[in-house]
Design a protein around this motif. Structure first.
Motif, PDB file in Angstrom:
ATOM      1  N   ILE A  69      46.490  24.841  39.706  1.00  0.00           N
ATOM      2  CA  ILE A  69      45.353  25.374  38.940  1.00  0.00           C
ATOM      3  C   ILE A  69      45.562  25.041  37.475  1.00  0.00           C
ATOM      4  N   ARG A  92      33.659  22.497  38.626  1.00  0.00           N
ATOM      5  CA  ARG A  92      34.610  22.603  39.720  1.00  0.00           C
ATOM      6  C   ARG A  92      35.688  21.541  39.564  1.00  0.00           C
ATOM      7  N   ASP A 140      38.893  22.431  44.809  1.00  0.00           N
ATOM      8  CA  ASP A 140      38.502  23.715  45.405  1.00  0.00           C
ATOM      9  C   ASP A 140      38.437  24.843  44.382  1.00  0.00           C
ATOM     10  N   CYS A 141      38.766  24.560  43.134  1.00  0.00           N
ATOM     11  CA  CYS A 141      38.808  25.600  42.100  1.00  0.00           C
ATOM     12  C   CYS A 141      37.488  25.634  41.338  1.00  0.00           C
ATOM     13  N   GLN A 142      36.869  26.806  41.303  1.00  0.00           N
ATOM     14  CA  GLN A 142      35.659  27.006  40.518  1.00  0.00           C
ATOM     15  C   GLN A 142      36.056  27.566  39.150  1.00  0.00           C
ATOM     16  N   LEU A 198      39.063  31.517  37.326  1.00  0.00           N
ATOM     17  CA  LEU A 198      39.482  30.365  38.118  1.00  0.00           C
ATOM     18  C   LEU A 198      39.571  30.838  39.568  1.00  0.00           C
ATOM     19  N   THR A 222      39.788  30.172  43.533  1.00  0.00           N
ATOM     20  CA  THR A 222      40.162  29.259  44.614  1.00  0.00           C
ATOM     21  C   THR A 222      40.128  30.027  45.931  1.00  0.00           C
ATOM     22  N   GLU A 230      42.510  30.679  47.761  1.00  0.00           N
ATOM     23  CA  GLU A 230      43.745  31.447  47.911  1.00  0.00           C
ATOM     24  C   GLU A 230      43.874  32.598  46.928  1.00  0.00           C
TER      25      GLU A 230
END
Length: 319
Positions: free
Chosen positions: A45, A64, A67-69, A92, A94, A96
């Motif tokens: 990240i 984006r 997969d991280c917004q 941030l 994700t 997970e």
């Protein structure tokens, strides 16, 4: 400062120092140093700097990275000296975990962990923690607007009340109104950026890996809350404008009364001044100068002219 949280029966519990940071579902970074940034970036990240967060372009605030917004909003908070100001906060998100990055102290970040169980979104997944935190932020903006309404009620009662008759009190009231106007501006900015963030999040929601069918419903409910607060904010702004105009009007009336009093006093002395000027010319052919009671007659004429001017002003209602 780095704070990490895990779901618990009472909402969110702090992650113990003995446990792996990778187990946390929410990591909160407040003015992180290089070591804390590196610990989070180890999960793939990218932690933005304050300069990156302050960029106003949409492409910098909402984008984006795999997969991280990355979503940045402006929130009111307090600095180390307890002064209120607005600063960026980046989410941030994700599949997970949720990572939040900030450099000031908005109140929701201090209260959400102990109140997460009350959130309609819950706290079982990163995306639900994100929506729960957004809900807490919206509730905080509502509290700020309620406090503004109470201050405006008090100021209006003081300004329109009979006991408010001094300029200094009106100036203090004007300062309070200005502070509330600044606060509503900060809340408006927060609501605007959060509305834009949620709109983008709802577009991204269909492609997210969590596939939680309730997420869109929760986000739409929060959008409705923001819209309702924006309507109330417009009402408060109109009250701020009205209170400002009324206070300035009262100050002008008070200052005009002082100027009017000074003008009347100056006008009262004009006739006596004219008489004193005439008999202060010292021309050779002034027969009154030889009269034994000329001095007392001149004084009486000056007093009588001043009294006549005062009576005339009184009958006109200028006093």
């Amino acid at each position: 400062m780095l704070s990490a949280y895990l779901p618990a029966e009472t909402g969110l519990a702090p992650l113990g120092a003995e446990r792996d940071l990778g187990e946390a579902l929410w990591i909160d970074l407040c003015a992180p140093d290089a070591e804390e940034t590196a610990r989070v970036e180890a999960f793939g990240i990218g932690v933005p700097t304050l300069e990156d967060m302050e960029e106003i372009e949409i492409s910098n605030r909402l984008h984006r990275e795999g997969d991280c917004q990355v979503m940045t909003v402006m929130l009111p908070g307090r600095d180390d000296e307890e002064r209120q100001f607005s600063a960026p906060v980046t989410f941030l998100l994700t599949p997970e975990r949720l990572v939040t990055v900030r450099h000031h102290t908005p109140r929701p970040f201090a209260t959400f962990a102990t109140r997460a169980e009350r959130s309609s979104a819950g706290s079982g997944t990163p995306v639900r923690i994100f929506l729960g935190l957004v809900e807490e932020i919206i509730a905080r903006q509502a509290d700020l607007l309620e406090a503004t309404g109470r201050v405006l009620d008090r100021v209006a009662s003081d300004v329109y009340g009979e006991e408010m008759n001094d300029v200094e009190g009106l100036r203090l009231a004007l300062r309070d109104i200005g502070q509330q106007g600044e606060l509503t501006a900060k809340v408006r900015l927060a609501l605007f950026t959060m509305e834009r963030m949620l709109s983008t999040f709802m577009v991204w929601n269909g492609t997210m890996k969590h596939r939680d069918p309730q997420i869109a419903t929760l986000a739409k409910a929060q959008m409705r809350d923001i819209n309702a607060l924006e309507v109330h904010l417009d009402f408060l702004n109109s009250r701020v404008a009205l209170a400002t105009d009324a206070t300035l009007g009262m100050i002008n009336l008070d200052e005009n009364a002082v100027v009017r009093t000074l003008s009347v006093v100056a006008a009262l002395f004009l006739p006596p001044t004219l008489i004193a000027s005439i008999y202060g010319m010292n021309f050779a052919n002034m027969p009154e100068l030889d009269e034994p009671f000329a001095y007392y007659i001149a004084l009486g004429a000056m007093v009588a002219s001043a009294a006549g001017t005062w009576i005339w002003f009184k009958t006109k209602g200028w006093l």
